[in-house]
Motif scaffolding. Structure first.
Motif, PDB file in Angstrom:
ATOM      1  N   VAL A   1       0.813  -1.133   0.009  1.00  0.00           N
ATOM      2  CA  VAL A   1       0.034   0.072  -0.081  1.00  0.00           C
ATOM      3  C   VAL A   1       1.205   1.278   0.078  1.00  0.00           C
ATOM      4  CG1 VAL A   1      -1.877   1.141   1.235  1.00  0.00           C
ATOM      5  CG2 VAL A   1      -1.862  -1.223   1.243  1.00  0.00           C
ATOM      6  N   ASP A   2       0.626   2.012  -1.088  1.00  0.00           N
ATOM      7  CA  ASP A   2       1.473   3.384  -1.171  1.00  0.00           C
ATOM      8  C   ASP A   2       0.525   4.715  -1.397  1.00  0.00           C
ATOM      9  OD1 ASP A   2       3.489   4.952  -1.313  1.00  0.00           O
ATOM     10  OD2 ASP A   2       4.505   4.063  -2.812  1.00  0.00           O
ATOM     11  N   SER A   3       0.938   5.931  -1.295  1.00  0.00           N
ATOM     12  CA  SER A   3      -0.029   6.757  -1.265  1.00  0.00           C
ATOM     13  C   SER A   3       0.700   7.774  -2.251  1.00  0.00           C
ATOM     14  CB  SER A   3      -0.466   7.268   0.166  1.00  0.00           C
ATOM     15  OG  SER A   3       0.848   7.855   0.821  1.00  0.00           O
ATOM     16  N   TRP A   4      -0.258   8.870  -2.584  1.00  0.00           N
ATOM     17  CA  TRP A   4       0.210  10.048  -3.417  1.00  0.00           C
ATOM     18  C   TRP A   4      -0.105  11.207  -2.296  1.00  0.00           C
ATOM     19  CZ3 TRP A   4      -2.681   8.232  -8.100  1.00  0.00           C
ATOM     20  CH2 TRP A   4      -1.745   7.338  -8.999  1.00  0.00           C
ATOM     21  N   PRO A   5       0.755  12.134  -2.350  1.00  0.00           N
ATOM     22  CA  PRO A   5       0.307  13.184  -1.625  1.00  0.00           C
ATOM     23  C   PRO A   5      -0.498  14.228  -1.992  1.00  0.00           C
ATOM     24  CG  PRO A   5       2.571  13.729  -2.567  1.00  0.00           C
ATOM     25  CD  PRO A   5       2.106  12.236  -2.975  1.00  0.00           C
ATOM     26  N   ALA A   6      -1.280  14.743  -1.020  1.00  0.00           N
ATOM     27  CA  ALA A   6      -2.368  15.794  -1.533  1.00  0.00           C
ATOM     28  C   ALA A   6      -1.701  16.891  -2.300  1.00  0.00           C
ATOM     29  CB  ALA A   6      -3.180  16.462  -0.133  1.00  0.00           C
ATOM     30  N   ALA A   7      -2.525  17.463  -3.130  1.00  0.00           N
ATOM     31  CA  ALA A   7      -1.926  18.658  -4.075  1.00  0.00           C
ATOM     32  C   ALA A   7      -2.015  19.765  -3.278  1.00  0.00           C
ATOM     33  CB  ALA A   7      -2.999  18.838  -5.280  1.00  0.00           C
ATOM     34  N   GLN A   8      -0.853  20.535  -3.459  1.00  0.00           N
ATOM     35  CA  GLN A   8      -0.834  22.185  -2.997  1.00  0.00           C
ATOM     36  C   GLN A   8      -1.648  23.008  -3.767  1.00  0.00           C
ATOM     37  OE1 GLN A   8       0.705  22.641   0.048  1.00  0.00           O
ATOM     38  NE2 GLN A   8       1.019  20.121   0.305  1.00  0.00           N
ATOM     39  N   LEU A   9      -2.839  23.502  -3.197  1.00  0.00           N
ATOM     40  CA  LEU A   9      -3.712  24.475  -4.103  1.00  0.00           C
ATOM     41  C   LEU A   9      -3.253  25.666  -3.911  1.00  0.00           C
ATOM     42  CD1 LEU A   9      -7.163  22.565  -3.346  1.00  0.00           C
ATOM     43  CD2 LEU A   9      -5.429  22.189  -5.245  1.00  0.00           C
ATOM     44  N   THR A  10      -2.215  26.009  -2.696  1.00  0.00           N
ATOM     45  CA  THR A  10      -1.826  27.184  -2.463  1.00  0.00           C
ATOM     46  C   THR A  10      -1.184  28.084  -3.658  1.00  0.00           C
ATOM     47  OG1 THR A  10      -0.149  26.644  -1.535  1.00  0.00           O
ATOM     48  CG2 THR A  10      -1.747  27.160  -0.003  1.00  0.00           C
ATOM     49  N   ALA A  11      -0.507  27.085  -4.466  1.00  0.00           N
ATOM     50  CA  ALA A  11       0.120  27.620  -5.854  1.00  0.00           C
ATOM     51  C   ALA A  11      -1.033  28.515  -6.878  1.00  0.00           C
ATOM     52  CB  ALA A  11       0.576  26.530  -6.514  1.00  0.00           C
ATOM     53  N   TYR A  12      -2.130  27.878  -6.759  1.00  0.00           N
ATOM     54  CA  TYR A  12      -3.140  28.894  -7.435  1.00  0.00           C
ATOM     55  C   TYR A  12      -3.447  29.893  -6.916  1.00  0.00           C
ATOM     56  CZ  TYR A  12      -3.851  24.377 -10.341  1.00  0.00           C
ATOM     57  OH  TYR A  12      -3.600  23.224 -11.065  1.00  0.00           O
ATOM     58  N   THR A  13      -3.864  30.030  -5.548  1.00  0.00           N
ATOM     59  CA  THR A  13      -4.288  31.216  -4.955  1.00  0.00           C
ATOM     60  C   THR A  13      -3.202  32.243  -5.066  1.00  0.00           C
ATOM     61  OG1 THR A  13      -3.664  30.345  -2.815  1.00  0.00           O
ATOM     62  CG2 THR A  13      -5.903  30.039  -3.460  1.00  0.00           C
ATOM     63  N   GLU A  14      -2.067  31.733  -4.920  1.00  0.00           N
ATOM     64  CA  GLU A  14      -0.883  32.874  -4.945  1.00  0.00           C
ATOM     65  C   GLU A  14      -0.990  33.588  -6.348  1.00  0.00           C
ATOM     66  OE1 GLU A  14       2.354  30.404  -3.948  1.00  0.00           O
ATOM     67  OE2 GLU A  14       2.452  30.448  -1.772  1.00  0.00           O
ATOM     68  N   VAL A  15      -1.159  32.631  -7.443  1.00  0.00           N
ATOM     69  CA  VAL A  15      -1.102  33.520  -8.579  1.00  0.00           C
ATOM     70  C   VAL A  15      -2.267  34.284  -8.795  1.00  0.00           C
ATOM     71  CG1 VAL A  15      -1.385  32.987 -11.195  1.00  0.00           C
ATOM     72  CG2 VAL A  15       0.262  31.514  -9.800  1.00  0.00           C
ATOM     73  N   ILE A  16      -3.311  33.865  -8.448  1.00  0.00           N
ATOM     74  CA  ILE A  16      -4.814  34.599  -8.438  1.00  0.00           C
ATOM     75  C   ILE A  16      -4.569  35.743  -7.821  1.00  0.00           C
ATOM     76  CG2 ILE A  16      -7.126  34.756  -7.450  1.00  0.00           C
ATOM     77  CD1 ILE A  16      -7.353  31.727  -8.138  1.00  0.00           C
ATOM     78  N   GLU A  17      -3.651  35.807  -6.662  1.00  0.00           N
ATOM     79  CA  GLU A  17      -3.555  37.160  -5.882  1.00  0.00           C
ATOM     80  C   GLU A  17      -2.540  37.952  -6.667  1.00  0.00           C
ATOM     81  OE1 GLU A  17      -1.885  38.517  -1.534  1.00  0.00           O
ATOM     82  OE2 GLU A  17      -3.023  36.650  -1.531  1.00  0.00           O
ATOM     83  N   VAL A  18      -1.804  37.695  -7.467  1.00  0.00           N
ATOM     84  CA  VAL A  18      -0.761  38.334  -8.108  1.00  0.00           C
ATOM     85  C   VAL A  18      -1.575  38.858  -9.470  1.00  0.00           C
ATOM     86  CG1 VAL A  18       0.918  38.284  -9.888  1.00  0.00           C
ATOM     87  CG2 VAL A  18       1.232  37.151  -7.816  1.00  0.00           C
ATOM     88  N   CYS A  19      -2.709  38.018  -9.806  1.00  0.00           N
ATOM     89  CA  CYS A  19      -3.375  38.847 -10.681  1.00  0.00           C
ATOM     90  C   CYS A  19      -4.534  39.928 -10.461  1.00  0.00           C
ATOM     91  CB  CYS A  19      -4.307  37.732 -11.601  1.00  0.00           C
ATOM     92  SG  CYS A  19      -3.516  36.066 -12.330  1.00  0.00           S
ATOM     93  N   VAL A  20      -4.655  39.652  -9.098  1.00  0.00           N
ATOM     94  CA  VAL A  20      -5.741  40.806  -8.568  1.00  0.00           C
ATOM     95  C   VAL A  20      -4.863  42.056  -8.324  1.00  0.00           C
ATOM     96  CG1 VAL A  20      -6.903  41.502  -6.637  1.00  0.00           C
ATOM     97  CG2 VAL A  20      -7.374  39.047  -7.822  1.00  0.00           C
ATOM     98  N   GLY A  21      -3.478  41.609  -8.053  1.00  0.00           N
ATOM     99  CA  GLY A  21      -2.689  42.945  -7.775  1.00  0.00           C
ATOM    100  C   GLY A  21      -2.423  43.505  -9.009  1.00  0.00           C
ATOM    101  N   HIS A  22      -2.114  42.732 -10.135  1.00  0.00           N
ATOM    102  CA  HIS A  22      -1.938  43.608 -11.674  1.00  0.00           C
ATOM    103  C   HIS A  22      -3.346  44.455 -12.040  1.00  0.00           C
ATOM    104  CE1 HIS A  22       1.360  40.807 -13.119  1.00  0.00           C
ATOM    105  NE2 HIS A  22       1.597  41.325 -12.081  1.00  0.00           N
ATOM    106  N   ILE A  23      -4.134  43.893 -11.695  1.00  0.00           N
ATOM    107  CA  ILE A  23      -5.544  44.448 -11.816  1.00  0.00           C
ATOM    108  C   ILE A  23      -5.698  45.938 -11.334  1.00  0.00           C
ATOM    109  CG2 ILE A  23      -8.178  44.623 -11.593  1.00  0.00           C
ATOM    110  CD1 ILE A  23      -8.248  41.589 -12.199  1.00  0.00           C
ATOM    111  N   ALA A  24      -5.288  45.672  -9.842  1.00  0.00           N
ATOM    112  CA  ALA A  24      -5.220  47.090  -8.923  1.00  0.00           C
ATOM    113  C   ALA A  24      -4.307  48.049  -9.657  1.00  0.00           C
ATOM    114  CB  ALA A  24      -4.977  46.831  -7.708  1.00  0.00           C
ATOM    115  N   ALA A  25      -3.260  47.471 -10.114  1.00  0.00           N
ATOM    116  CA  ALA A  25      -1.952  48.615 -10.559  1.00  0.00           C
ATOM    117  C   ALA A  25      -2.410  49.021 -11.755  1.00  0.00           C
ATOM    118  CB  ALA A  25      -0.764  47.805 -10.735  1.00  0.00           C
TER     119      ALA A  25
END
Length: 489
Positions: free
Chosen positions: A313-337
């Motif tokens: 029995v083995d396992s795959w680790p859970a995906a790190q979804l923060t990579a998406y939220t960090e990019v979304i925050e950068v996109c929102v910052g670009h809109i603000a600027a």
């Protein structure tokens, strides 16, 4: 004076131009409302996920469009050489409900790149002309060649039932036309041309009105409010530059949701074991074969039997979804600027910022609003001139040519700091009426306040003598030492 054929041809040309603009106007309107199609996705992702995320949008277009409008408030009009705002014209503004409708007009100009204001006399009330803000999808203005201000013609077009209507405004007359709406059926080019001939614009029948009718104002009664106008091209919408980044943000959220559905939890995997099987029995209970067990049962019962000693029995680790939220925050910052929208309007996170820091953070938005007051103010000054012409006040209309449209201060100020600065300005001689305007009162409110102060002065004349109505008296300073007495008081 235009002939009927000339007027019909002009309506045809303006209607074609209006139709070509309407696609962009409606697209911006849909994005403002949060109706965003899924873009930038691969064909496979769109095939399997487009319907799943249909109707979802993380709508940043709306706050970008709304943020300047909430600081655009007209407070009056002041003619050249006058000391106070014109109360009569302000009454016309308010009786037409333009305190609220002007906000719709400013928002429409920000979204579509332009909006319009139509002024026309009201036979039932000659002192209050009808003033309406019009959408860019239904109105258009034609200018004199080489000019961005001198209007040559204007048109308003709309649909009702099975007919389409158009009103053409010229400097000396007004034409009204109508035509049946196209059925939309596909026909041969010859039949389509025949329909176009039969369905062309015809003069509209109106009750008790000639067609054309005389324009008593002597000028085209529609004014355009351009948003961010350019010298050599069309005005720019506030949301046109946001749409691409908005599409990217929606795609990132769709990918994040998909990842959360499939890979947000650790996944177990079994190796070295065959798929479990169960025997198939006949009517006598004899084994006649085998069939794979339903694997969904293991998921439901949370039980797994492993009989093979080599199974692992083995396992795959859970995906790190923060990579998406960090990019979304950068996109929102670009809109603000890019749109000069304060980050705390979009991100929603605020630290312990001082009042000065907040003012600095909103400087871009304040400048953006001031630019709008410049261009919108120029157009609204012409609107007030049209109101005067509709009222038969030609001299006042000329005086307003150099007048000023008054706006509420677009900057957010701390009340304590504001009152402190006004007190200091009072000490160096600024008049109270000017200070009241700087405090944020409208000219009408200032007039009421000055009347109230005058009544207080009549009721309490002693306070006026001692220090002004409603103001604490200022005691004279004690005399200093007399040099003749050796410096002793």
């Amino acid at each position: 004076m235009a002939t009927e054929e000339q007027a019909r041809r002009l309506v045809d040309v303006l209607a074609t131009e209006l139709t070509s603009r309407s696609g962009t106007v409606l697209r911006h309107d849909r994005y403002y409302r949060g109706q965003h199609p899924l873009k930038f996705a691969s064909d496979e992702f769109r095939k399997y996920c487009a319907d799943r995320y249909k109707g979802f949008s993380d709508n940043w277009v709306q706050p970008v469009a709304d943020s300047p409008v909430e600081r655009l408030t007209v407070t009056g009009i002041q003619a050249s050489g006058e000391m106070k705002a014109d109360a009569e014209l302000w009454g016309v503004w308010q009786r037409n409900g333009l305190d609220a409708d002007s906000q719709l007009g400013f928002l429409g100009a920000g979204n579509a790149g332009r909006s319009f204001v139509l002024v026309w006399g009201d036979p039932s009330d000659e002192s209050t002309p009808c003033v309406t803000f019009e959408d860019a999808s239904s109105s258009i203005v034609q200018y004199e060649p080489g000019s961005r201000r001198r209007r040559r013609a204007a048109m308003k077009m709309w649909q009702d039932g099975f007919s389409e209507y158009a009103t053409l405004y010229l400097a000396d007359e007004v034409w009204k036309f109508e035509r049946p709406l196209s059925s939309g059926e596909k026909k041969s080019p010859q039949m389509a041309e025949a329909d176009a001939v039969m369905d062309s614009w015809t003069p509209r029948e109106t009750d008790n009105e000639p067609n054309p009718q005389r324009n008593p104002m002597g000028v085209v009664p529609m004014v355009e409010l351009p948003n961010r106008p350019l010298l050599a091209s069309e005005p720019v919408s506030d949301v046109s530059g946001v749409i691409a980044m908005q599409d990217a943000i929606n795609l990132l959220w769709a990918m994040l949701f998909t990842g959360a559905d499939y890979a947000s939890l650790a996944q177990r995997i079994v190796t070295g074991a065959e798929i479990p099987k169960i025997p198939v029995l006949d009517a006598n209970g004899q084994k006649v074969g085998e069939k794979p067990i339903d694997l969904k049962k293991f998921v439901t019962d949370r039980i797994l039997w492993l009989e093979n000693p080599d199974a692992k029995v083995d396992s795959w680790p859970a995906a790190q979804l923060t990579a998406y939220t960090e990019v979304i925050e950068v996109c929102v910052g670009h809109i603000a600027a890019q749109t000069r929208t304060p980050q705390h309007y979009l991100i929603g996170r605020m630290a312990n910022l001082s009042g000065d820091a907040l003012i600095a953070a909103e400087t871009g938005l304040v400048k953006r609003v001031e630019e709008k007051t410049l261009w919108f103010g120029q157009a609204l000054r012409e609107v007030f001139q049209l109101i005067c012409l509709a009222r038969g006040e030609d001299d006042k209309a000329k005086a307003l040519a150099g007048g000023t449209v008054l706006w509420r201060d677009p900057q957010s100020r701390n009340l304590a700091q504001l009152t402190d600065s006004l007190l200091k300005l009072k000490q160096i001689g600024f008049p109270f009426e000017w200070l009241a305007l700087r405090f944020g009162l409208t000219p009408t409110e200032v007039t009421t306040l000055m009347d109230m102060r005058a009544r207080e002065a009549e009721l309490d004349p002693v306070s006026v003598i001692m220090g002004g109505a409603g103001q604490p008296s200022e005691e004279p300073a004690p005399p200093g030492p007399d040099p003749a007495d050796g410096g002793v008081p």
